[in-house]
Every structure is written in C-alpha cells, then in structure tokens.
Write a protein that holds these residues in place. Structure first.
Motif, short mmCIF file in Angstrom:
data_model
loop_
_atom_site.label_atom_id
_atom_site.label_comp_id
_atom_site.label_asym_id
_atom_site.label_seq_id
_atom_site.Cartn_x
_atom_site.Cartn_y
_atom_site.Cartn_z
N ALA A 7 16.84 48.12 -38.67
CA ALA A 7 15.52 48.08 -39.32
C ALA A 7 15.15 46.66 -39.76
O ALA A 7 14.08 46.15 -39.39
CB ALA A 7 15.53 49.03 -40.52
N LEU A 8 16.02 46.03 -40.52
CA LEU A 8 15.71 44.66 -40.98
C LEU A 8 15.77 43.68 -39.81
O LEU A 8 14.92 42.78 -39.72
CB LEU A 8 16.70 44.25 -42.08
N GLY A 9 16.74 43.85 -38.94
CA GLY A 9 16.89 42.94 -37.80
C GLY A 9 15.61 42.86 -36.98
O GLY A 9 15.16 41.77 -36.61
N GLY A 27 23.40 43.16 -30.69
CA GLY A 27 23.58 44.45 -31.35
C GLY A 27 24.83 45.14 -30.85
O GLY A 27 25.34 44.79 -29.77
N ARG A 28 25.33 46.09 -31.62
CA ARG A 28 26.54 46.81 -31.20
C ARG A 28 26.22 47.88 -30.17
O ARG A 28 26.98 48.14 -29.26
CB ARG A 28 27.22 47.44 -32.42
N GLU A 29 25.06 48.51 -30.33
CA GLU A 29 24.64 49.56 -29.37
C GLU A 29 24.06 48.89 -28.12
O GLU A 29 23.74 47.70 -28.14
CB GLU A 29 23.58 50.45 -30.03
N ASN A 76 22.90 36.54 -39.93
CA ASN A 76 23.87 37.65 -39.95
C ASN A 76 23.27 38.85 -40.68
O ASN A 76 23.31 38.93 -41.91
CB ASN A 76 25.16 37.20 -40.65
N VAL A 77 22.70 39.75 -39.89
CA VAL A 77 22.05 40.94 -40.46
C VAL A 77 22.96 42.17 -40.37
O VAL A 77 22.82 43.12 -41.14
CB VAL A 77 20.71 41.23 -39.75
N ALA A 78 23.92 42.15 -39.46
CA ALA A 78 24.77 43.34 -39.24
C ALA A 78 25.41 43.78 -40.54
O ALA A 78 25.85 42.97 -41.36
CB ALA A 78 25.86 43.02 -38.21
N ALA A 179 15.27 55.04 -42.76
CA ALA A 179 16.56 55.63 -43.14
C ALA A 179 16.63 55.84 -44.66
O ALA A 179 17.09 56.89 -45.13
CB ALA A 179 17.71 54.74 -42.67
N ASN A 180 16.17 54.85 -45.43
CA ASN A 180 16.20 55.00 -46.89
C ASN A 180 15.22 56.07 -47.36
O ASN A 180 15.50 56.83 -48.29
CB ASN A 180 15.88 53.66 -47.57
N ARG A 181 14.07 56.15 -46.71
CA ARG A 181 13.09 57.20 -47.09
C ARG A 181 13.68 58.59 -46.84
O ARG A 181 13.48 59.50 -47.64
CB ARG A 181 11.78 57.03 -46.32
N1 LIG Z 1 18.53 48.93 -46.14
C1 LIG Z 1 18.68 48.46 -47.37
O1 LIG Z 1 18.16 49.00 -48.36
C2 LIG Z 1 19.50 47.22 -47.61
C3 LIG Z 1 19.58 46.67 -48.90
C4 LIG Z 1 20.35 45.52 -49.12
C5 LIG Z 1 21.01 44.93 -48.05
N2 LIG Z 1 20.91 45.51 -46.80
C6 LIG Z 1 21.62 44.87 -45.70
O2 LIG Z 1 20.67 44.45 -44.73
C7 LIG Z 1 21.26 44.51 -43.44
C8 LIG Z 1 20.39 45.34 -42.50
O3 LIG Z 1 20.19 46.63 -43.04
P1 LIG Z 1 19.36 47.73 -42.25
O4 LIG Z 1 18.78 48.64 -43.26
O5 LIG Z 1 18.48 47.06 -41.24
O6 LIG Z 1 20.56 48.51 -41.52
P2 LIG Z 1 20.66 49.09 -40.03
O7 LIG Z 1 19.32 49.52 -39.56
O8 LIG Z 1 21.76 50.08 -40.06
O9 LIG Z 1 21.09 47.81 -39.17
C9 LIG Z 1 22.37 47.26 -39.30
C10 LIG Z 1 22.90 46.95 -37.92
O10 LIG Z 1 24.18 46.31 -38.02
C11 LIG Z 1 24.97 46.78 -36.95
N3 LIG Z 1 26.42 46.65 -37.13
C12 LIG Z 1 27.21 47.21 -38.05
N4 LIG Z 1 28.50 46.92 -37.83
C13 LIG Z 1 28.53 46.16 -36.71
C14 LIG Z 1 29.56 45.55 -35.94
N5 LIG Z 1 30.87 45.67 -36.27
N6 LIG Z 1 29.23 44.84 -34.85
C15 LIG Z 1 27.95 44.70 -34.49
N7 LIG Z 1 26.91 45.26 -35.16
C16 LIG Z 1 27.21 45.98 -36.26
C17 LIG Z 1 24.60 48.26 -36.88
O11 LIG Z 1 25.02 48.78 -35.64
P3 LIG Z 1 25.44 50.34 -35.55
O12 LIG Z 1 24.15 51.09 -35.61
O13 LIG Z 1 26.16 50.42 -34.26
O14 LIG Z 1 26.34 50.61 -36.75
C18 LIG Z 1 23.09 48.21 -37.06
O15 LIG Z 1 22.41 48.06 -35.85
C19 LIG Z 1 22.67 45.10 -43.63
O16 LIG Z 1 23.61 44.03 -43.72
C20 LIG Z 1 22.55 45.81 -44.95
O17 LIG Z 1 23.78 45.95 -45.62
C21 LIG Z 1 20.18 46.62 -46.55
#
Ligand SMILES: NC(=O)c1ccc[n+]([C@@H]2O[C@H](COP(=O)([O-])OP(=O)(O)OC[C@H]3O[C@@H](n4cnc5c(N)ncnc54)[C@H](OP(=O)(O)O)[C@@H]3O)[C@@H](O)[C@H]2O)c1
Length: 224
Positions: A7-9, A27-29, A76-78, A179-181
């Motif tokens: 989502a953020l990426g 990305g991992r997928e 680094n967003v992962a 996802a959060n919603r």
């Molecule tokens: N959403 C929030 O409220 C929030 C708040 C604060 C900080 N953050 C941080 O912001 C970042 C992005 O969040 P998001 O909400 O966009 O999450 P997201 O949609 O789940 O995206 C995170 C991505 O990181 C990938 N990833 C995880 N482990 C990995 C690995 N070992 N190798 C390669 N890719 C990997 C995931 O791949 P898979 O799908 O294969 O796991 C996923 O595509 C994260 O670091 C999160 O912790 C989010």
C-alpha cells in the motif's frame, strides 16, 4: 524501493514517478499485472525478491543498477505487522517481525550501498513506525523490530557521513490503507495519515533539498 507492491510502496512509487524519477521496484511477490501496467518502461520491476536472503538482494540491486545505469536512492518500505501478547503468542512472531521489518532494511541497505557509493553518494530512507516509541500490549515484537530500524538508521548515518550518503527514517502513525480499514472497521480514519502524505516526506528526504538531514527520525502522523 523495497516493499514496492504494498500500500505505502505504491503511493511512494506514484509520487516519484510523477516527478519523472526512474524507479527500481522490488517486491517479494511476483509483479502484479496492475503494477506492470502502471509502471512500464523506463521503470525496472522485480518480483520474487525475498529480502531475508542477502544474495537475492545483491542480485536484485545489481540488476537495477545495470538496467538504470546506477541509482542514487534506496527506500526501504518492506515490512509487516503482527499483534500478539507474549503469553498467548509464539517466539517465532518475534523472529518474523525482526525478519520482516529490520532484516529487510539491513539486507537491502547492504546490497544497495556499493551502488550508492559508486554513484558518488545518495539517500537511504527507512520506514520505521511511530508505535516503536512506546509499545502497547501485543505490540512488543513489532515495536522492538521497528525500534531496531531507528537504531540501524542512526548507525548507518554515522558510518556514511563522509561518503555523501544520508540515512533517515520516517515513523508513520496508522496509515489509511484498505488493510487497516478492514482490520479496524470502527476506527476514526480521520486520525490516520494518508499514504500520499507519508510518500511526500519520503520524496523530500530522498531529494537534494534534504542533503543536510541525516540520522533523523521523522514522525508523520497527520491528525493522529
Ligand atoms: N500500514 C500502517 O499503518 C503502517 C504504520 C507504520 C509503519 N508502517 C510500515 O510501512 C511499511 C509499508 O506498510 P504497508 O501498509 O504498505 O504494508 P504492506 O502493504 O503489507 O506492504 C509491505 C510489503 O513488504 C513486503 N515484505 C515483507 N517482508 C518482505 C521480505 N522478507 N522480502 C521482501 N518483501 C517483503 C510485503 O510482501 P508480502 O506481501 O510478500 O509479505 C509487502 O509487499 C511497512 O514497513 C510497515 O511496517 C505501516
């Protein structure tokens, strides 16, 4: 950029692309068809890159550098999130959170570093989390791993100060993602921060305008 298909990426990728920046999206997928459609040439798309494996990250960074002629920034967003108490949970959750949030940033940074230095300098922007400052119940593993991202940011900033590479972290509050919603249907989403607003801070920290900022951790909470 790592975690580029999440989502953020995607929000960050759109902000950079809108400014004419050529992107390497990892990305991992496998690369989703929608991403392939939206980010065609000149961007470089790479799916199936597991950032818990150093050789995989090294190969992916080499491929991006070869295709683009070199790159000057790594974002680094992962990462990932699990809520679990210690008593009811499993130690493997701590390993998972450290692997997803901290190890991905360590591995990707180590892989990108030779390319940033070869480019004469650059930027690393890590995504931590505001929740790392003080962990609530069930947040220990996540908060500890994201606190690790802040410490990595500080150490790397000090190590690279004389190599013209800045290293900073963004600490978002809860981001307004689908996802959060779905996970928190009763939450007041007006207190969440838009992914685009977080992306704007990433773009700033990656820009020349932020050349004097390094080792910083920037809270990005919106109205939260
Ligand atoms: N959403 C929030 O409220 C929030 C708040 C604060 C900080 N953050 C941080 O912001 C970042 C992005 O969040 P998001 O909400 O966009 O999450 P997201 O949609 O789940 O995206 C995170 C991505 O990181 C990938 N990833 C995880 N482990 C990995 C690995 N070992 N190798 C390669 N890719 C990997 C995931 O791949 P898979 O799908 O294969 O796991 C996923 O595509 C994260 O670091 C999160 O912790 C989010």
């Amino acid at each position: 950029m790592t975690g580029a298909f999440g989502a953020l990426g995607l929000a960050v990728a759109r902000r950079f692309a809108g400014r004419g920046v050529r992107l390497g999206l990892l990305g991992r997928e496998p690369v989703p068809a929608s991403v392939r459609q939206e980010f065609g040439l000149p961007h470089v798309l790479s799916g199936g890159v597991d950032l818990s494996v150093q050789q995989a990250a090294d190969a992916a960074m080499r491929a991006v550098a070869a295709a683009t002629g070199g790159f000057q920034a790594l974002v680094n967003v992962a990462g990932g999130f699990r809520w679990e108490t210690l008593a009811e949970g499993d130690v493997s959750t701590w390993e998972l959170m450290f692997a997803m949030n901290l190890k991905t940033a360590v591995v990707a940074s180590k892989a990108a570093l030779p390319h940033l230095i070869a480019a004469g300098g650059g930027r690393i922007v890590n995504i931590g989390a505001g929740a790392a400052a003080r962990a609530a119940a069930g947040m220990g593993a996540y908060a500890a791993s994201k606190a690790g991202v802040e410490r990595l940011t500080e150490a790397l900033a000090a190590e690279l100060r004389d190599r013209n590479v800045t290293v900073n972290a963004i600490l978002p509050g809860t981001i307004d993602t689908s996802a959060n919603r779905a996970a928190m249907p009763d939450a007041d989403v007006t207190r969440w921060v838009d992914p685009e607003a977080v992306a704007d801070v990433v773009v700033f920290l990656a820009s020349d305008a932020a050349r004097a900022v390094t080792g910083a951790a920037v809270r990005v909470f919106g109205r939260g």
